[in-house]
Scaffold this motif. Sequence first.
Motif, PDB file in Angstrom:
ATOM      1  N   ARG A 101      -7.199   8.795  -7.058  1.00  0.00           N
ATOM      2  CA  ARG A 101      -6.949   8.274  -5.748  1.00  0.00           C
ATOM      3  C   ARG A 101      -7.397   7.312  -5.546  1.00  0.00           C
ATOM      4  O   ARG A 101      -6.708   5.420  -5.295  1.00  0.00           O
ATOM      5  CB  ARG A 101      -6.124   9.399  -4.096  1.00  0.00           C
ATOM      6  N   ALA A 124       0.548   4.302  -2.595  1.00  0.00           N
ATOM      7  CA  ALA A 124       0.731   5.956  -1.989  1.00  0.00           C
ATOM      8  C   ALA A 124       1.447   6.903  -3.185  1.00  0.00           C
ATOM      9  O   ALA A 124       1.658   7.420  -2.985  1.00  0.00           O
ATOM     10  CB  ALA A 124       0.249   6.162  -0.839  1.00  0.00           C
ATOM     11  N   ALA A 132       0.852  -1.321   0.323  1.00  0.00           N
ATOM     12  CA  ALA A 132       0.549   0.335   0.450  1.00  0.00           C
ATOM     13  C   ALA A 132       1.164   0.755  -0.407  1.00  0.00           C
ATOM     14  O   ALA A 132       0.264   2.564  -0.330  1.00  0.00           O
ATOM     15  CB  ALA A 132      -1.057   0.157   1.257  1.00  0.00           C
ATOM     16  N   ASP A 184      -5.692   7.321   3.716  1.00  0.00           N
ATOM     17  CA  ASP A 184      -7.299   7.627   4.414  1.00  0.00           C
ATOM     18  C   ASP A 184      -7.215   7.577   5.766  1.00  0.00           C
ATOM     19  O   ASP A 184      -8.339   8.457   6.021  1.00  0.00           O
ATOM     20  CB  ASP A 184      -8.301   6.497   4.125  1.00  0.00           C
ATOM     21  N   PHE A 203      -6.396   2.983  -5.933  1.00  0.00           N
ATOM     22  CA  PHE A 203      -6.647   2.302  -5.023  1.00  0.00           C
ATOM     23  C   PHE A 203      -7.357   0.732  -4.665  1.00  0.00           C
ATOM     24  O   PHE A 203      -7.316  -0.071  -4.004  1.00  0.00           O
ATOM     25  CB  PHE A 203      -6.339   2.405  -3.166  1.00  0.00           C
ATOM     26  N   ALA A 238       0.505   7.506  -5.986  1.00  0.00           N
ATOM     27  CA  ALA A 238      -0.448   8.065  -6.165  1.00  0.00           C
ATOM     28  C   ALA A 238       0.264   9.450  -6.253  1.00  0.00           C
ATOM     29  O   ALA A 238      -0.316  10.620  -6.897  1.00  0.00           O
ATOM     30  CB  ALA A 238      -1.741   7.754  -5.221  1.00  0.00           C
ATOM     31  N   HIS A 248      -5.099  -0.460   0.948  1.00  0.00           N
ATOM     32  CA  HIS A 248      -5.873   0.417   1.626  1.00  0.00           C
ATOM     33  C   HIS A 248      -5.419   1.901   1.657  1.00  0.00           C
ATOM     34  O   HIS A 248      -3.498   1.573   1.862  1.00  0.00           O
ATOM     35  CB  HIS A 248      -5.878  -0.269   2.875  1.00  0.00           C
ATOM     36  N   ASP A 249      -5.766   2.525   1.434  1.00  0.00           N
ATOM     37  CA  ASP A 249      -4.726   3.652   1.564  1.00  0.00           C
ATOM     38  C   ASP A 249      -4.194   4.269   2.501  1.00  0.00           C
ATOM     39  O   ASP A 249      -5.526   4.603   3.383  1.00  0.00           O
ATOM     40  CB  ASP A 249      -5.602   5.009   0.310  1.00  0.00           C
TER      41      ASP A 249
END
Length: 272
Positions: free
Chosen positions: A94, A81, A77, A108, A98, A84, A104-105
């Motif tokens: 974005r 990230a 992840a 977030d 994901f 992105a 899972h970002d």
Amino acid sequence: MMDHEQDEHGEHTEHAGQQRRELGAFVRARRENLSPDTPGTRRRTPGLRREELAARAGIGATWVTWIEQGRAVRPSAATFARLADALGLGQAERAYLFALAARHDPADLSMRAGAGAPPAIAAIVAALPHPAYAIDPAWDVIVANTAAQHLFAGLFDHRNPGVPNLLHYVFTDPAARALLPDHEARCARAMAEFRRDYGRGMHDPRVRSVVEALQGNSPLFARLWAQQGVLGREGGPRRFDHPQDGALFFMQHVLADVDRGDFRLIALIPAQ
């Protein structure tokens, strides 16, 4: 039976392969839309080279190549990230990245923690003449109009410090027990609706802390939590026994924010 299982496996494999191809095409398209750091040089292809994007992201160029080629690799992840950020993706882009990456970002959590009401939700809540409010992934009530503050006796009591939390209120506040005539059934529904949100927000420490606190403070919560019930947040008839206004009947309507699907707007329209 074996043929059926093989077919299902084949369908799953094809779906995963299609998802990887969509991911690769998306990353490549966004890379080709970026301007190089040293403009003016002649290039055979538009945008950044893979090596340049990798350098911006601080990841290996091989990762960029394999992602764009749709290979069956599983970057972390954190890698996505950085990718992105390097691609300069907007919030919707974005989230799409994901989702395709099935990751899972990490950002977030920072977007959720302490986030106020999305502007669209805040505007609608304020405009409605009937009780309306919005909750975040931890079921903190992030905005409520005057009618909602009057209806939920005790929830917005100035003597209670911090942001009001709907789940804590329903399970632990004596005012909620008096307000909700079918208290245990309403608790069971709230629990099942919250568990659905928990499945999406369990990486958020604020969400986990709500569960941990209520497991220690409410035997009813602990019992219902162990039952593993799950419901979507549904509308329908709702009755309240208000300490000042007596029996009140509403139809509940629930909307999600289009930008942040983990925020819910709840409106209570008086029943005819």
